[in-house]
Motif scaffolding. Structure first.
Motif, mmCIF file in Angstrom:
data_model
loop_
_atom_site.group_PDB
_atom_site.id
_atom_site.type_symbol
_atom_site.label_atom_id
_atom_site.label_comp_id
_atom_site.label_asym_id
_atom_site.label_seq_id
_atom_site.Cartn_x
_atom_site.Cartn_y
_atom_site.Cartn_z
ATOM 1 N N LYS A 345 0.828 -1.194 0.000
ATOM 2 C CA LYS A 345 0.000 0.000 0.000
ATOM 3 C C LYS A 345 0.869 1.252 0.000
ATOM 4 C CE LYS A 345 -4.389 -0.905 0.022
ATOM 5 N NZ LYS A 345 -5.057 -1.980 0.623
ATOM 6 N N GLU A 348 2.336 1.764 -3.304
ATOM 7 C CA GLU A 348 1.345 2.293 -4.233
ATOM 8 C C GLU A 348 1.132 3.777 -4.028
ATOM 9 O OE1 GLU A 348 -2.255 0.035 -3.910
ATOM 10 O OE2 GLU A 348 -1.311 -1.725 -4.828
ATOM 11 N N GLU A 349 1.050 4.155 -2.730
ATOM 12 C CA GLU A 349 0.839 5.572 -2.438
ATOM 13 C C GLU A 349 2.021 6.405 -2.907
ATOM 14 O OE1 GLU A 349 -0.026 5.690 1.718
ATOM 15 O OE2 GLU A 349 -1.956 4.684 1.425
#
Lengths: 601, 124
Positions: A345, A348-349
């Motif tokens: 995550k 991805e951020e």
């Protein structure tokens, strides 16, 4: 025949002496004519009881015991068994010879020997299917000549298993000190029946032995497999690359590896104490997903991987992906693998942030270029306005006033003013728009505007631009500004690629056209330095650039813009000099909107 | 003998400049001719008569500085006043160092133009 009898000397003997006919060596009928001993049933019973208990106690030696019993009861000189065999050492009813597994008395040294099935006393017995008494059978069967001592009389009795002959028992006299009689015949028949039982028992034991051996082997294989599997499973668990947790449907966690414990920040003791329950690790809003997984488990024994969150010991949350299965479909215990998504995550951020930054930089860069273009385009008409106004004033101030000239210059002033105002309207179209808007975009119009805004730069770079804009080009749905950025970027790249070209015209062709499949394509073709085939993949990578002062983000950002429009951006080297960059945008969104009328009023 | 006014040639690819600038120059009392490109000017018969060039920098084909170089090669010493719509002021010192009289950034004032023209014509 005895193993020692299978020599060349036998062949010589056989060839030098004629074999006596079978009748000449048989004297079976004499058994009943000879004076017979009285039947000794007591002795016979004792012997049979002894045999039966020997069979029960030590079945392995029962054949030898039987041979001794025959010897004892018949008071012969030798006694033994012949069994059909194929390999000469194990019984086999399909065999083509006999072997002697057990012998008592004077012939004891010949244990293991034997005779052929189709030419020998045992074969004769099986052929005639009855007890036979032989006298000096070596006269017919010469291979007995070297087997000493020679046989005076031989009483042979066949025995059967399930109606099939398997062998014979026999008693021998090596001298004429006594002759077999009717009593011997009777007792041998009885012993023959026992031999049949003993044979079956032995075969059964052999079968059992084979079965046991096979079972042991299978068990060993399973154990070996289990050991290998266990080692592999342990390796998987202890590698801690994924969280592995064992649980039951009631909510207990029965075991977990380090990776899982790290994720949820509990330690081994917490798990051992039974205080950590997976039902409690799940935040309330994910309970429904857990329940779905449980019903999947009950229906199919496995649950498909899904994303959820766990509550850590400190109350914070960790996003995870988990999937699992029951150990036994009808059971309640199972195992799950758990993958922490935090890293993913975060990555991805970070990627999203980087992308946003890139877009911003690209925007700023193209804005810088735009600003220069705008200044140039605006200054041209402004310059005209001021010059014309000055001229106009001077014409009016002259004596006599040049009214016609003044009128002409005033008209030109107005025209240049309008030109500037159009330019500003165009700029407003570029800048007043919000960050990202979706509207019907006429790519012809958008392209023409970009060409107008870049024309001075292109001129400065001595680029001859040719545009071929398709008639009746359908509009597409998208963000006009972003698409214009893409076109601007392609134009700039094409123009820059031709800066070092001095030996041929710097030609730039921009074309719009409708593609099959309801797409609109924009193509920008230059006669610049082009690119190598092998660098084609890298063209769209961020920060890949062939320009001295380039940042290498234009194409990467352009591609992400085109991707957002569900389109495609690609590059091809030209057959001749230069390269062609194209993008195509589907008219898709309109159709999607049209297909979902329920969303409207 | 009649003294004809000094000829000022305007070379600019922008039509509005070609229309407006010669008129203003004539109002100053000079003669004026306009050309849409450096090549057109070189091909004309007024090169040797031109006393001052009002020269655009960025043009398709031969640029303003290219024309400046070409004239130096031809030993045509025509004073040049560059005019540019590009607001990049960094270009000005470079052009002046290469012998230009002035570099006017569009839009320029009447006074600035007149000053530049007078300077150029005094150099002859």
């Amino acid at each position: 025949m005895a193993e020692s009898a299978e020599t060349t000397s036998d062949v010589l003997l056989e060839s030098s002496l004629p074999a006596a006919p079978l009748e000449s060596i048989l004297c079976t009928e004499e058994l009943q004519r000879r004076p017979s001993r009285p039947p000794d049933y007591e002795k016979e019973n004792r012997a049979l009881v002894k045999l039966v208990s020997a069979l029960a106690d030590s079945p392995e030696t029962i054949l030898q015991t039987l041979a001794h019993t025959i010897l004892e009861i018949t008071q012969g000189d030798s006694a033994g068994l012949s069994l059909l065999t194929r390999d000469g050492k194990t019984p086999d009813v399909r065999g083509d010879r006999f072997y002697w597994p057990a012998i008592a008395g004077m012939w004891t040294p010949h244990v293991g020997g034997g005779t052929p099935r189709d030419f020998g006393p045992c074969g004769d017995v099986l052929d005639q299917d009855r007890t036979l008494l032989f006298r000096h059978f070596e006269r017919r069967y010469h291979y007995f000549l070297p087997v000493t001592p020679l046989v005076e009389e031989c009483l042979l009795v066949p025995f059967y298993v399930a109606g099939q002959a398997v062998g014979t028992i026999w008693a021998l006299m090596h001298s004429d000190r006594r002759q077999f009689d009717g009593e011997d015949d009777r007792v041998m028949a009885s012993l023959g029946k026992f031999a049949s039982s003993a044979y079956q028992a032995l075969m059964h034991i052999d079968d059992l032995r084979v079965q046991v051996a096979e079972r042991d082997k299978a068990e060993a294989e399973v154990r070996e497999l289990a050991r290998g599997l266990e080692a592999k499973v342990r390796r998987l668990v202890e590698a801690n690359v994924v969280g592995i947790v064992m649980w039951n449907l009631e909510g207990a966690i029965t075991a977990a590896n380090e990776a899982f414990l790290r994720m949820v920040q509990y330690d081994r003791d917490d798990v051992a104490s039974g205080l950590v329950r997976w039902t409690d690790l799940t935040p309330p809003e994910w309970r429904a997903d857990d329940e779905r997984a449980v019903s999947q488990l009950q229906a199919t024994g496995v649950f498909q991987p899904f994303e959820k969150e766990y509550l850590r010991k400190d109350g914070s949350r960790v996003p995870v992906l988990l999937g699992g299965a029951l150990f036994d479909r009808s059971g309640t215990e199972g195992v799950a693998f758990v993958l922490e998504l935090s890293e993913q995550k975060r990555a991805e951020e970070a990627l999203d942030r980087a992308r946003a930054q890139l877009t911003h930089v690209a925007r700023a860069t193209s804005l810088g270029v735009l600003t220069a273009s705008i200044a140039h385009e605006l200054n041209q008409p402004l310059s005209g306005i001021i010059t014309n106004a000055n001229t106009c004033l001077r014409m009016l101030a002259s004596d006599p006033p040049d009214v016609d000239g003044a009128r002409e210059t005033a008209r030109r002033t107005i025209r240049d003013g309008n030109r500037a105002s159009e330019m500003i309207a165009r700029l407003r179209a570029l800048f007043v728009k919000k960050e990202s808007t979706t509207e019907a975009v006429d790519l012809n119009e958008a392209t023409a505007e970009v060409i107008a805004l870049s024309s001075s730069e292109l001129q400065r770079n001595k680029v001859v631009i040719q545009s071929e804009l398709a008639d009746n080009l359908p509009t597409i749905t998208g963000d006009r500004i972003q698409l214009q950025q893409v076109i601007l970027n392609l134009l700039r790249n094409a123009s820059d690629a031709m800066l070092d070209v001095h030996d041929r015209p710097r030609q730039l062709l921009i074309r719009t056209e409708q593609e099959d499949g309801n797409c609109v394509r924009v193509t920008v073709r230059d006669t610049g330095v082009g690119f190598e085939h092998q660098s084609m993949d890298k063209l769209f990578d961020p920060f890949y650039t062939t320009k001295v002062d380039g940042m290498g983000i234009g194409l990467s950002v352009s591609r992400s813009i085109v991707d957002r429009h569900h389109g495609r951006l690609w590059a091809e080297p030209n057959d001749g000099a230069g390269a062609t960059f194209s993008f195509s945008i589907p008219r898709g969104p309109e159709t999607i909107m049209a297909a979902a009328p329920a969303l409207g009023h | 003998m009649m003294i004809s006014p000094s000829l000022v040639s305007v070379v600019d690819d922008d039509e509005s400049v070609r229309e407006s600038l010669p008129d203003l120059v004539r109002q100053f009392g000079f003669a004026a001719e306009a050309f849409s490109s450096a090549e057109a000017f070189l091909a004309s018969d007024v090169v040797s008569e031109t006393r001052c060039l009002l020269l655009d920098i960025a043009m398709p084909g031969m640029s303003g500085p290219d024309l400046q170089q070409e004239l130096m090669h031809r030993r045509q010493r025509i004073p040049i006043v560059f005019i540019t719509a590009n607001g990049d002021s960094a270009i000005r010192p470079r052009l002046l160092a290469q012998g230009a009289v002035e570099c006017l950034i569009k839009p320029f004032s009447e006074a600035a133009l007149l000053d530049a023209l007078n300077t150029a014509l005094r150099m002859r």
